[in-house]
Write a protein that holds these residues in place. Structure first.
Motif, PDB file in Angstrom:
ATOM      1  N   ALA A   1      21.259  28.720 -22.514  1.00 53.52           N
ATOM      2  CA  ALA A   1      22.321  27.766 -22.191  1.00 53.52           C
ATOM      3  C   ALA A   1      23.080  27.369 -23.446  1.00 53.52           C
ATOM      4  O   ALA A   1      24.312  27.313 -23.461  1.00 53.52           O
ATOM      5  CB  ALA A   1      21.725  26.530 -21.522  1.00 53.52           C
TER       6      ALA A   1
ATOM      7  N   SER B   1      21.948  21.861 -15.903  1.00 50.68           N
ATOM      8  CA  SER B   1      20.897  22.407 -16.766  1.00 50.68           C
ATOM      9  C   SER B   1      20.537  21.459 -17.904  1.00 50.68           C
ATOM     10  O   SER B   1      19.503  21.600 -18.525  1.00 50.68           O
ATOM     11  CB  SER B   1      21.341  23.742 -17.362  1.00 50.68           C
ATOM     12  OG  SER B   1      21.192  24.752 -16.405  1.00 50.68           O
ATOM     13  N   HIS B   2      21.410  20.508 -18.162  1.00 52.41           N
ATOM     14  CA  HIS B   2      21.131  19.585 -19.272  1.00 52.41           C
ATOM     15  C   HIS B   2      20.308  18.397 -18.776  1.00 52.41           C
ATOM     16  O   HIS B   2      20.092  18.231 -17.575  1.00 52.41           O
ATOM     17  CB  HIS B   2      22.438  19.108 -19.893  1.00 52.41           C
ATOM     18  CG  HIS B   2      23.345  18.418 -18.912  1.00 52.41           C
ATOM     19  ND1 HIS B   2      23.091  17.153 -18.434  1.00 52.41           N
ATOM     20  CD2 HIS B   2      24.472  18.825 -18.295  1.00 52.41           C
ATOM     21  CE1 HIS B   2      24.040  16.809 -17.583  1.00 52.41           C
ATOM     22  NE2 HIS B   2      24.884  17.817 -17.472  1.00 52.41           N
TER      23      HIS B   2
ATOM     24  N   ARG C   1      19.085  29.897 -13.238  1.00 55.54           N
ATOM     25  CA  ARG C   1      19.796  29.240 -14.340  1.00 55.54           C
ATOM     26  C   ARG C   1      20.801  30.209 -14.956  1.00 55.54           C
ATOM     27  O   ARG C   1      20.472  30.963 -15.869  1.00 55.54           O
ATOM     28  CB  ARG C   1      18.803  28.748 -15.387  1.00 55.54           C
ATOM     29  CG  ARG C   1      17.860  27.725 -14.824  1.00 55.54           C
ATOM     30  CD  ARG C   1      17.114  26.958 -15.875  1.00 55.54           C
ATOM     31  NE  ARG C   1      16.507  25.787 -15.260  1.00 55.54           N
ATOM     32  CZ  ARG C   1      15.796  24.875 -15.889  1.00 55.54           C
ATOM     33  NH1 ARG C   1      15.613  24.968 -17.188  1.00 55.54           N
ATOM     34  NH2 ARG C   1      15.292  23.843 -15.249  1.00 55.54           N
TER      35      ARG C   1
ATOM     36  N   SER D   1      15.564  29.408 -21.056  1.00 57.95           N
ATOM     37  CA  SER D   1      16.790  28.961 -20.381  1.00 57.95           C
ATOM     38  C   SER D   1      17.537  27.934 -21.227  1.00 57.95           C
ATOM     39  O   SER D   1      18.764  27.898 -21.218  1.00 57.95           O
ATOM     40  CB  SER D   1      16.498  28.438 -18.971  1.00 57.95           C
ATOM     41  OG  SER D   1      15.661  27.304 -19.014  1.00 57.95           O
ATOM     42  N   ASP D   2      16.838  27.117 -21.982  1.00 55.00           N
ATOM     43  CA  ASP D   2      17.540  26.210 -22.907  1.00 55.00           C
ATOM     44  C   ASP D   2      18.233  27.016 -24.002  1.00 55.00           C
ATOM     45  O   ASP D   2      19.366  26.730 -24.385  1.00 55.00           O
ATOM     46  CB  ASP D   2      16.554  25.224 -23.573  1.00 55.00           C
ATOM     47  CG  ASP D   2      16.513  23.878 -22.868  1.00 55.00           C
ATOM     48  OD1 ASP D   2      16.761  23.849 -21.643  1.00 55.00           O
ATOM     49  OD2 ASP D   2      16.230  22.857 -23.536  1.00 55.00           O
TER      50      ASP D   2
ATOM     51  N   LEU E   1      26.717  24.034 -17.365  1.00 59.16           N
ATOM     52  CA  LEU E   1      25.858  24.967 -16.639  1.00 59.16           C
ATOM     53  C   LEU E   1      25.067  24.329 -15.506  1.00 59.16           C
ATOM     54  O   LEU E   1      24.301  23.398 -15.703  1.00 59.16           O
ATOM     55  CB  LEU E   1      24.904  25.653 -17.618  1.00 59.16           C
ATOM     56  CG  LEU E   1      25.615  26.448 -18.716  1.00 59.16           C
ATOM     57  CD1 LEU E   1      24.602  27.042 -19.676  1.00 59.16           C
ATOM     58  CD2 LEU E   1      26.497  27.544 -18.141  1.00 59.16           C
TER      59      LEU E   1
ATOM     60  N   SER F   1      22.390  24.554 -12.072  1.00 58.00           N
ATOM     61  CA  SER F   1      21.177  25.300 -11.734  1.00 58.00           C
ATOM     62  C   SER F   1      20.779  25.015 -10.295  1.00 58.00           C
ATOM     63  O   SER F   1      21.172  24.002  -9.717  1.00 58.00           O
ATOM     64  CB  SER F   1      20.037  24.961 -12.687  1.00 58.00           C
ATOM     65  OG  SER F   1      19.444  23.742 -12.337  1.00 58.00           O
TER      66      SER F   1
ATOM     67  N   ASN G   1      13.950  29.346  -9.485  1.00 56.21           N
ATOM     68  CA  ASN G   1      14.937  28.570 -10.232  1.00 56.21           C
ATOM     69  C   ASN G   1      15.994  29.511 -10.832  1.00 56.21           C
ATOM     70  O   ASN G   1      15.661  30.407 -11.595  1.00 56.21           O
ATOM     71  CB  ASN G   1      14.177  27.816 -11.344  1.00 56.21           C
ATOM     72  CG  ASN G   1      15.047  26.906 -12.184  1.00 56.21           C
ATOM     73  OD1 ASN G   1      14.779  26.744 -13.371  1.00 56.21           O
ATOM     74  ND2 ASN G   1      16.054  26.314 -11.598  1.00 56.21           N
TER      75      ASN G   1
ATOM     76  N   ILE H   1      26.412  23.727 -22.691  1.00 55.81           N
ATOM     77  CA  ILE H   1      25.329  23.357 -21.778  1.00 55.81           C
ATOM     78  C   ILE H   1      25.821  22.307 -20.773  1.00 55.81           C
ATOM     79  O   ILE H   1      25.316  22.211 -19.658  1.00 55.81           O
ATOM     80  CB  ILE H   1      24.071  22.909 -22.558  1.00 55.81           C
ATOM     81  CG1 ILE H   1      22.888  22.741 -21.613  1.00 55.81           C
ATOM     82  CG2 ILE H   1      24.302  21.668 -23.396  1.00 55.81           C
ATOM     83  CD1 ILE H   1      21.542  22.758 -22.277  1.00 55.81           C
TER      84      ILE H   1
ATOM     85  N   ASP I   1      11.331  27.935 -19.114  1.00 55.08           N
ATOM     86  CA  ASP I   1      11.786  26.625 -19.593  1.00 55.08           C
ATOM     87  C   ASP I   1      12.426  26.782 -20.966  1.00 55.08           C
ATOM     88  O   ASP I   1      13.531  26.299 -21.220  1.00 55.08           O
ATOM     89  CB  ASP I   1      10.586  25.666 -19.667  1.00 55.08           C
ATOM     90  CG  ASP I   1      10.976  24.303 -20.210  1.00 55.08           C
ATOM     91  OD1 ASP I   1      12.021  23.775 -19.768  1.00 55.08           O
ATOM     92  OD2 ASP I   1      10.249  23.774 -21.080  1.00 55.08           O
TER      93      ASP I   1
ATOM     94  N   SER J   1      26.998  22.501  -9.887  1.00 56.07           N
ATOM     95  CA  SER J   1      25.729  22.558  -9.151  1.00 56.07           C
ATOM     96  C   SER J   1      25.987  22.299  -7.668  1.00 56.07           C
ATOM     97  O   SER J   1      25.359  22.911  -6.794  1.00 56.07           O
ATOM     98  CB  SER J   1      24.723  21.532  -9.684  1.00 56.07           C
ATOM     99  OG  SER J   1      24.417  21.782 -11.038  1.00 56.07           O
TER     100      SER J   1
END
Ligand code: IPM
Ligand code: MG
Length: 362
Positions: free
Chosen positions: A253, A278-279, A100, A249-250, A262, A264, A98, A259, A246, A299
């Motif tokens: 961001a 990402s949101h 991000r 990355s929040d 962004l 991913s 993943n 956010i 997890d 994305s």
């Protein structure tokens, strides 16, 4: 080329619709097919990831995904909750890597809660292992405790585990990515407490020897969480497990203040990928036409670059997004003084216009 389009729930349908508009003006040959996923699929078919949706995803080169989830499904049995759709797609498609990125757009520096000098120019790539760890480790469940602090009491448990090949392959992904950037990798673990992450650290170190040109350092996850807000620019590529990734990355961001911007990518070993913002599904603003579609549009750009081998299309989308930001258009989440506030649809239209203008003027 075939793209599975899975809008999902909440703002998912609105933002994916804008990305699809963008795809349609690119003048490229590909097939798109939509399907329900998440809460929407549960309502229609009684399951968040129906067979037909999974089949479509499997036979496509890429999946363009919106978001899933709504508080109204919180009471459902776990296997029926919307989140199971994304977990099921990751598992069934083997999407172990993943990506991000957390990038601070110069024009949005003021949208961050951190001081501009801390985040101006920020460009971090978090690489999160996505199909292992405590997310998928068996056994898990509820039972009566036979030991521990309260034998005989009801208890719940999950299993954190990683096998050697799982760590090796994600480490390689991180080192390869670093080679294309500033040649630095930070591996985040909790080796001071957890057996799983001492193992992780040992293996990442071993694989690092195959990449003598890449500088590797290790950081405990609690310290990494702190350093991310203290001096985020010290990071370049960060590689970590599913659970820590997890959370971090929040955090990363949100540092960027955007956010809503962004994208991913989640890839398997044959570069088939799932691309999503990402949101999340933001049920509080769903249906209002105010969500930022740019993370989803970006994305789609990642999708062309990683899974569809059309880097040129990716460049066109990304440069159109930059033009639109430069023209001062902003959705509510990134709006500041002196900019023009627009809705989801106007933002999508503006990206479409920027692409068509470039196509015409060359
Ligand atoms: C994410 C999300 C998911 C996760 C949820 C929706 C299952 O938070 O993609 O980061 O925990 O991986
Ligand atoms: Mg998350």
């Amino acid at each position: 080329m075939k793209i599975a389009v899975l809008p999902g729930d909440g703002i998912g349908t609105e933002i994916v619709a804008e990305a699809v508009k963008v795809l349609n003006v690119l003048d490229l040959k590909f097939e798109m097919e939509s399907a329900l996923v998440g809460g929407a699929a549960y309502e229609a078919h009684g399951h968040p990831l129906p067979e037909a949706t999974l089949k479509l995803a499997k036979e496509s080169d890429a999946v363009l995904f919106g978001a899933v989830g709504d508080w109204k499904y919180d009471k459902l049995d776990r296997p029926l909750r919307p989140e199971q759709a994304i977990l099921g797609l990751r598992k069934n498609l083997g999407l172990f890597a993943n990506f991000r990125p957390a990038i601070c757009y110069e024009q949005l520096v003021d949208a961050s809660s951190l001081k501009p000098e801390l985040i101006s120019g920020l460009d971090i790539l978090i690489i999160r292992e996505l199909t292992g760890d405590i997310y998928f480790g068996q056994p898990r469940g509820r039972r009566t405790a036979v030991d521990g602090h309260f034998p005989g009491a009801e208890e719940a448990f999950d299993t954190m585990r990683y096998s050697r090949p799982e760590v090796e392959r994600i480490a390689r992904v991180a080192f390869e990515a670093a080679r294309k950037r500033s040649k630095r990798v930070t591996s985040v673990d909790k080796a001071n407490v957890l057996e799983t992450f001492q193992f992780w650290k040992d293996i990442v170190t071993e694989i690092g020897k195959e990449y003598p040109d890449v500088e590797l350092d290790h950081m405990y996850v609690d310290n990494a969480a702190m350093q991310l807000v203290k001096a985020p620019k010290k990071f370049d590529v960060v590689v970590t497990g599913n659970m820590f990734g997890d959370i971090l990355s929040d955090e990363a961001a949100m540092l960027t203040g955007s956010i809503g911007m962004l994208p991913s990518a989640s890839l398997n070993s044959s570069n088939q990928g799932l691309y999503e913002p990402s949101h999340g599904s933001a049920p509080d603003i769903a249906g209002k036409g105010v969500a930022n579609p740019l993370a989803t549009i970006l994305s789609a750009a990642m999708m062309f670059r990683f899974s569809l081998n059309q880097a040129e299309a990716a460049d066109r989308i990304e440069s159109a997004v930059k033009d639109v930001l430069a023209s001062g258009l902003r959705t509510g989440d990134i709006c500041s003084e002196g900019t023009k506030r627009v809705g989801t649809r106007e933002m999508g239209d503006a990206v479409v216009a920027a692409i068509t203008k470039k196509t015409i003027t060359g």
